[in-house]
Design an enzyme around this catalytic site. Structure first.
Site, PDB file in Angstrom:
ATOM      1  CE1 TYR A   8      -2.793   0.665   4.197  1.00  0.00           C
ATOM      2  CE2 TYR A   8      -4.769   0.054   5.396  1.00  0.00           C
ATOM      3  CZ  TYR A   8      -3.712   0.926   5.187  1.00  0.00           C
ATOM      4  OH  TYR A   8      -3.569   2.054   5.968  1.00  0.00           O
ATOM      5  CB  CYS A   9       1.088  -4.465   2.837  1.00  0.00           C
ATOM      6  SG  CYS A   9       1.071  -5.349   1.263  1.00  0.00           S
ATOM      7  NE  ARG A  10       6.083   1.135  -1.532  1.00  0.00           N
ATOM      8  CZ  ARG A  10       6.873   0.840  -2.553  1.00  0.00           C
ATOM      9  NH1 ARG A  10       7.308  -0.399  -2.716  1.00  0.00           N
ATOM     10  NH2 ARG A  10       7.242   1.761  -3.393  1.00  0.00           N
TER      11      ARG A  10
END
Length: 87
Positions: A51-53
């Site tokens: 995941y990222c932002r």
């Protein structure tokens, strides 16, 4: 995410992770010059949730990992923002 043995991989920048992280996640900055080298040191047979932002960088990281031979890689759709809104 709650499945045993899944490695949660946070590919946001250190500035972003300072605001919060999913408990137990490993941090690897997608924008780091040596990101690909850092990925190559991970177990390619493990299960990963990346995941990222918002989901863009993690989607790119998942593609890169698959190209590198990782067997089980999933992108957390909506990223940390969506996850945080639900928790």
């Amino acid at each position: 995410m709650t499945e045993e043995g899944v490695i949660i991989l946070d590919v946001r920048t250190p500035g972003e992770t300072a605001d919060g992280i999913i408990e137990g996640a490993q941090e690897l900055d997608f924008r780091a010059d040596d990101f690909r080298e850092q990925l190559s040191s991970l177990d390619k047979e493990a299960k990963y949730l990346v995941y990222c932002r918002g989901g863009g960088r993690s989607a790119s990281a998942c593609s890169m990992m698959k190209e590198m031979g990782f067997e089980d890689v999933s992108n957390l759709v909506g990223g940390y923002q969506r996850w945080q809104a639900k928790h």
